[in-house]
Design an enzyme around this catalytic site. Structure first.
Site, PDB file in Angstrom:
ATOM      1  N   GLU A  44      -6.469   6.357 -11.177  1.00 22.32           N
ATOM      2  CA  GLU A  44      -5.703   7.452 -11.781  1.00 22.32           C
ATOM      3  C   GLU A  44      -5.004   6.986 -13.067  1.00 22.32           C
ATOM      4  OE1 GLU A  44      -6.349  10.377 -10.182  1.00 22.32           O
ATOM      5  OE2 GLU A  44      -4.814  11.370 -11.358  1.00 22.32           O
TER       6      GLU A  44
ATOM      7  N   HIS B 183     -11.061   6.591  -2.498  1.00 21.04           N
ATOM      8  CA  HIS B 183     -11.778   6.211  -1.280  1.00 21.04           C
ATOM      9  C   HIS B 183     -11.257   7.051  -0.127  1.00 21.04           C
ATOM     10  CE1 HIS B 183      -8.589   3.357  -2.303  1.00 21.04           C
ATOM     11  NE2 HIS B 183      -8.282   3.370  -1.017  1.00 21.04           N
TER      12      HIS B 183
ATOM     13  N   TYR C 202       2.758  10.184 -10.908  1.00 24.58           N
ATOM     14  CA  TYR C 202       2.152   9.211  -9.991  1.00 24.58           C
ATOM     15  C   TYR C 202       1.492   8.084 -10.784  1.00 24.58           C
ATOM     16  CZ  TYR C 202      -1.415   7.183  -6.931  1.00 24.58           C
ATOM     17  OH  TYR C 202      -2.215   6.299  -6.246  1.00 24.58           O
TER      18      TYR C 202
ATOM     19  N   LEU D 281       0.821  -1.217   0.000  1.00 19.63           N
ATOM     20  CA  LEU D 281       0.000   0.000   0.000  1.00 19.63           C
ATOM     21  C   LEU D 281       0.854   1.266   0.000  1.00 19.63           C
ATOM     22  CD1 LEU D 281      -2.676  -0.928   2.721  1.00 19.63           C
ATOM     23  CD2 LEU D 281      -2.597  -1.569   0.317  1.00 19.63           C
TER      24      LEU D 281
ATOM     25  N   SER E 237      -4.443   1.992  -9.211  1.00 20.88           N
ATOM     26  CA  SER E 237      -5.282   3.173  -9.009  1.00 20.88           C
ATOM     27  C   SER E 237      -6.079   3.540 -10.251  1.00 20.88           C
ATOM     28  CB  SER E 237      -4.371   4.343  -8.634  1.00 20.88           C
ATOM     29  OG  SER E 237      -5.059   5.559  -8.766  1.00 20.88           O
TER      30      SER E 237
HETATM   31  P1  NAP Z   1      -1.651   7.378   2.205  1.00 24.56           P
HETATM   32  O1  NAP Z   1      -2.617   7.639   3.302  1.00 24.56           O
HETATM   33  O2  NAP Z   1      -0.974   8.519   1.549  1.00 24.56           O
HETATM   34  O3  NAP Z   1      -0.551   6.371   2.785  1.00 24.56           O
HETATM   35  C1  NAP Z   1       0.619   6.116   2.072  1.00 24.56           C
HETATM   36  C2  NAP Z   1       1.513   5.229   2.917  1.00 24.56           C
HETATM   37  O4  NAP Z   1       2.736   4.965   2.196  1.00 24.56           O
HETATM   38  C3  NAP Z   1       1.938   5.850   4.256  1.00 24.56           C
HETATM   39  O5  NAP Z   1       2.000   4.834   5.209  1.00 24.56           O
HETATM   40  C4  NAP Z   1       3.348   6.364   3.951  1.00 24.56           C
HETATM   41  O6  NAP Z   1       4.170   6.471   5.090  1.00 24.56           O
HETATM   42  C5  NAP Z   1       3.848   5.244   3.060  1.00 24.56           C
HETATM   43  N1  NAP Z   1       5.011   5.595   2.251  1.00 24.56           N
HETATM   44  C6  NAP Z   1       5.155   6.636   1.396  1.00 24.56           C
HETATM   45  N2  NAP Z   1       6.371   6.585   0.804  1.00 24.56           N
HETATM   46  C7  NAP Z   1       7.001   5.501   1.294  1.00 24.56           C
HETATM   47  C8  NAP Z   1       8.274   4.900   1.092  1.00 24.56           C
HETATM   48  N3  NAP Z   1       9.154   5.419   0.238  1.00 24.56           N
HETATM   49  N4  NAP Z   1       8.571   3.780   1.773  1.00 24.56           N
HETATM   50  C9  NAP Z   1       7.700   3.240   2.645  1.00 24.56           C
HETATM   51  N5  NAP Z   1       6.491   3.755   2.897  1.00 24.56           N
HETATM   52  C10 NAP Z   1       6.141   4.869   2.222  1.00 24.56           C
HETATM   53  O7  NAP Z   1      -2.344   6.521   1.037  1.00 24.56           O
HETATM   54  P2  NAP Z   1      -3.712   5.672   1.075  1.00 24.56           P
HETATM   55  O8  NAP Z   1      -4.829   6.578   0.709  1.00 24.56           O
HETATM   56  O9  NAP Z   1      -3.760   4.855   2.296  1.00 24.56           O
HETATM   57  O10 NAP Z   1      -3.489   4.730  -0.198  1.00 24.56           O
HETATM   58  C11 NAP Z   1      -2.861   3.465  -0.075  1.00 24.56           C
HETATM   59  C12 NAP Z   1      -2.328   3.036  -1.443  1.00 24.56           C
HETATM   60  O11 NAP Z   1      -3.404   2.937  -2.364  1.00 24.56           O
HETATM   61  C13 NAP Z   1      -1.342   4.002  -2.066  1.00 24.56           C
HETATM   62  O12 NAP Z   1      -0.396   3.231  -2.783  1.00 24.56           O
HETATM   63  C14 NAP Z   1      -2.171   4.816  -3.025  1.00 24.56           C
HETATM   64  O13 NAP Z   1      -1.368   5.301  -4.089  1.00 24.56           O
HETATM   65  C15 NAP Z   1      -3.166   3.771  -3.496  1.00 24.56           C
HETATM   66  N6  NAP Z   1      -4.477   4.263  -3.889  1.00 24.56           N
HETATM   67  C16 NAP Z   1      -5.186   5.075  -3.053  1.00 24.56           C
HETATM   68  C17 NAP Z   1      -6.457   5.480  -3.412  1.00 24.56           C
HETATM   69  C18 NAP Z   1      -7.274   6.356  -2.517  1.00 24.56           C
HETATM   70  O14 NAP Z   1      -8.253   6.940  -3.007  1.00 24.56           O
HETATM   71  N7  NAP Z   1      -6.965   6.452  -1.241  1.00 24.56           N
HETATM   72  C19 NAP Z   1      -7.011   5.026  -4.628  1.00 24.56           C
HETATM   73  C20 NAP Z   1      -6.265   4.184  -5.438  1.00 24.56           C
HETATM   74  C21 NAP Z   1      -5.002   3.790  -5.054  1.00 24.56           C
HETATM   75  P3  NAP Z   1       4.162   7.818   6.016  1.00 24.56           P
HETATM   76  O15 NAP Z   1       2.980   7.670   6.930  1.00 24.56           O
HETATM   77  O16 NAP Z   1       5.472   7.740   6.700  1.00 24.56           O
HETATM   78  O17 NAP Z   1       4.029   8.988   5.081  1.00 24.56           O
HETATM   79  O1  G4F Z   2      -8.267  14.529  -3.624  1.00 22.09           O
HETATM   80  P1  G4F Z   2      -7.331  14.582  -4.749  1.00 22.09           P
HETATM   81  O2  G4F Z   2      -5.993  15.159  -4.503  1.00 22.09           O
HETATM   82  O3  G4F Z   2      -7.240  13.080  -5.294  1.00 22.09           O
HETATM   83  P2  G4F Z   2      -6.780  12.469  -6.702  1.00 22.09           P
HETATM   84  O4  G4F Z   2      -5.882  13.371  -7.445  1.00 22.09           O
HETATM   85  O5  G4F Z   2      -8.018  12.013  -7.404  1.00 22.09           O
HETATM   86  O6  G4F Z   2      -5.927  11.215  -6.230  1.00 22.09           O
HETATM   87  C1  G4F Z   2      -6.394  10.336  -5.214  1.00 22.09           C
HETATM   88  O7  G4F Z   2      -7.159   9.306  -5.803  1.00 22.09           O
HETATM   89  C2  G4F Z   2      -6.434   8.437  -6.688  1.00 22.09           C
HETATM   90  C3  G4F Z   2      -7.436   7.399  -7.229  1.00 22.09           C
HETATM   91  O8  G4F Z   2      -8.042   7.893  -8.397  1.00 22.09           O
HETATM   92  C4  G4F Z   2      -5.322   7.774  -5.913  1.00 22.09           C
HETATM   93  F1  G4F Z   2      -4.652   6.917  -6.732  1.00 22.09           F
HETATM   94  C5  G4F Z   2      -4.378   8.824  -5.371  1.00 22.09           C
HETATM   95  O9  G4F Z   2      -3.382   8.194  -4.575  1.00 22.09           O
HETATM   96  C6  G4F Z   2      -5.182   9.786  -4.477  1.00 22.09           C
HETATM   97  O10 G4F Z   2      -5.622   9.056  -3.344  1.00 22.09           O
HETATM   98  O11 G4F Z   2      -7.975  15.383  -5.979  1.00 22.09           O
HETATM   99  C7  G4F Z   2      -9.252  15.083  -6.488  1.00 22.09           C
HETATM  100  C8  G4F Z   2      -9.674  16.171  -7.460  1.00 22.09           C
HETATM  101  C9  G4F Z   2      -8.601  16.518  -8.518  1.00 22.09           C
HETATM  102  O12 G4F Z   2      -9.204  16.637  -9.761  1.00 22.09           O
HETATM  103  C10 G4F Z   2      -8.053  17.865  -8.057  1.00 22.09           C
HETATM  104  O13 G4F Z   2      -7.584  18.691  -9.106  1.00 22.09           O
HETATM  105  O14 G4F Z   2      -9.899  17.370  -6.719  1.00 22.09           O
HETATM  106  C11 G4F Z   2      -9.292  18.444  -7.430  1.00 22.09           C
HETATM  107  N1  G4F Z   2      -8.999  19.531  -6.462  1.00 22.09           N
HETATM  108  C12 G4F Z   2      -9.565  20.765  -6.504  1.00 22.09           C
HETATM  109  N2  G4F Z   2      -9.048  21.536  -5.542  1.00 22.09           N
HETATM  110  C13 G4F Z   2      -8.105  19.500  -5.467  1.00 22.09           C
HETATM  111  C14 G4F Z   2      -8.128  20.773  -4.874  1.00 22.09           C
HETATM  112  N3  G4F Z   2      -7.298  18.515  -4.995  1.00 22.09           N
HETATM  113  C15 G4F Z   2      -6.500  18.799  -3.935  1.00 22.09           C
HETATM  114  N4  G4F Z   2      -5.715  17.812  -3.421  1.00 22.09           N
HETATM  115  N5  G4F Z   2      -6.481  20.039  -3.338  1.00 22.09           N
HETATM  116  C16 G4F Z   2      -7.274  21.059  -3.769  1.00 22.09           C
HETATM  117  O15 G4F Z   2      -7.250  22.159  -3.248  1.00 22.09           O
END
Ligand code: NAP
Ligand code: G4F
Length: 342
Positions: free
Chosen positions: A130, A182, A152, A83, A128
């Site tokens: 993305e 999520h 990314y 993750l 993702s």
């Molecule tokens: P998150 O809250 O940003 O957590 C990321 C985790 O990765 C944290 O534990 C962070 O550690 C760790 N990390 C970052 N760089 C690292 C490195 N170089 N070595 C070891 N650990 C590292 O992300 P999340 O929302 O839980 O998402 C989990 C995974 O699903 C990620 O890979 C994300 O890209 C992917 N994903 C997320 C979403 C979403 O909507 N949430 C959707 C699709 C895919 P620290 O706490 O020390 O920063």
């Molecule tokens: O919340 P966001 O930063 O999430 P984004 O870019 O969709 O990425 C997240 O979801 C991905 C799955 O599709 C993951 F893979 C990824 O790790 C991450 O969890 O932005 C959502 C949307 C974007 O279109 C952004 O341009 O919101 C728009 N936005 C508008 N104002 C903003 C802002 N995003 C951020 N972070 N901050 C703003 O002020």
């Protein structure tokens, strides 16, 4: 059963480790050394399960291949959930090399370690939505094309493909979970949903006056993180390893999210939201909408939390947090927070 979770300190790491511990798993987690303690999300789990030895943490980093390999050889987990990532899309434009190294070197190191071991270890890769790029208003599934729009997303496409290569070449049980956005009260504070709900909490308690965002028209398929980590587990228990989309099948704009969040406390979002170019990205993913029929039909997975319920859950939690902050700020025990740069 023993699971190793990279990214255990993140949002999904919290929900997944909680669910695995409740199922009786021994959970091993990789943490990065930071100058501040970074285990705050999982601290309640550590205090509940540490004495039984059910949760164990190790310093490592996804780009420190030798330490990662040593850990896997020592723990010999049954399942590895990868993750960890620099998961902020906008930040990946500023730190492209670091973001890409983490997303690519990490999974390939883990897959190589698994390949070299006698034990059959299952592997989950956090892919993702993305990766799809979201240029067209179409419904996306496991067959849709990847058109990454950020460092990314490009790194995630590599990780997705290499996971498939190891599955097909070496018969490793290697799964890609293509998860749409999520969120939760444990979401990082610089992602747009949490940035909004944090601001609602603070504005309501007079700790902040307005909120500056970027593109209000972008739309996302937003679900609840706890539902999605259940889906990750279901993928790992399926008879065969595969690629799976998890999504709600609904999309909402940033504007709609903000409107609902402010409405929940009786405020009008238009009175508080400003926009600035500084939050726009060099390339934007405009629209994401997923079709999780495959996960529904084969894994029996469905999201349980509606969009309305998700927004309310996040706002309620951030109202509570802002209320606790207000007490500390009033006593001069805390400095009011600054505006984040992402
Ligand atoms: P998150 O809250 O940003 O957590 C990321 C985790 O990765 C944290 O534990 C962070 O550690 C760790 N990390 C970052 N760089 C690292 C490195 N170089 N070595 C070891 N650990 C590292 O992300 P999340 O929302 O839980 O998402 C989990 C995974 O699903 C990620 O890979 C994300 O890209 C992917 N994903 C997320 C979403 C979403 O909507 N949430 C959707 C699709 C895919 P620290 O706490 O020390 O920063
Ligand atoms: O919340 P966001 O930063 O999430 P984004 O870019 O969709 O990425 C997240 O979801 C991905 C799955 O599709 C993951 F893979 C990824 O790790 C991450 O969890 O932005 C959502 C949307 C974007 O279109 C952004 O341009 O919101 C728009 N936005 C508008 N104002 C903003 C802002 N995003 C951020 N972070 N901050 C703003 O002020």
């Amino acid at each position: 059963m023993k699971a190793l979770i990279t990214g255990i300190t993140g949002q999904d790491g919290y929900y997944l480790s909680k669910q695995l511990l409740e199922k009786g798993y021994e959970v091993h987690g990789l943490v990065r050394r930071a100058s501040n303690i970074n285990t705050n999300r999982i601290d309640p789990l550590i205090s509940e399960f540490r004495d039984e030895g059910k949760i164990q943490l190790y310093y490592s980093d996804l780009i420190d291949s030798s330490s990662l390999t040593n850990l896997i050889n020592k723990i010999l987990p049954d399942e590895i959930y990868n993750l960890a990532a620099q998961s902020h899309v906008a930040v990946s434009f500023k730190n492209p090399m670091y973001s890409t190294f983490t997303s690519t070197v990490g999974p390939i190191t883990i897959l190589e370690s698994i390949r070299n071991l006698e034990k059959d270890i299952k592997f989950y890769q956090a892919s993702s939505s993305e990766m799809f790029g979201g240029a067209e208003k179409v419904v996306l599934n496991e067959e849709s094309l990847f058109e990454p729009k950020s460092p990314y997303a490009a790194g995630k496409v590599f990780a997705h493909n290499i996971t498939k290569v190891y599955r097909e070449s070496y018969g490793i049980f290697a799964v890609n979970g293509i998860l749409f956005n999520h969120e939760s009260p444990h979401r990082g504070e610089t992602f747009v949903t949490r940035k909004i709900t944090r601001a609602v909490g603070r504005i309501y308690h007079n700790l902040q006056t307005n909120l500056t965002l970027g593109n209000l028209d972008a739309s996302r398929d937003w679900g609840f993180a706890g539902d999605y980590t259940e889906g990750m587990y279901a993928m790992m228990q399926n008879e065969t390893a595969d690629d799976w989309v998890l999504a709600t099948g609904e999309t909402h704009s940033v504007k709609e999210f903000a409107e609902k969040a402010f409405n929940h406390v009786g405020l009008n979002w238009k009175d508080f939201i400003l926009t600035s170019e500084k939050y726009s990205r060099p390339n934007e993913v405009h629209h994401l909408l997923g079709d999780a029929s495959k996960a529904k039909n084969i894994l029996g997975w469905e999201p349980k939390t509606s969009f309305d319920k998700l927004v309310k859950k996040m706002v309620d939690s951030d109202l509570d947090l802002a209320n606790r902050e207000k007490v500390l700020i009033d006593k001069n025990l805390m400095t009011p927070t600054w505006e984040y740069a992402t």
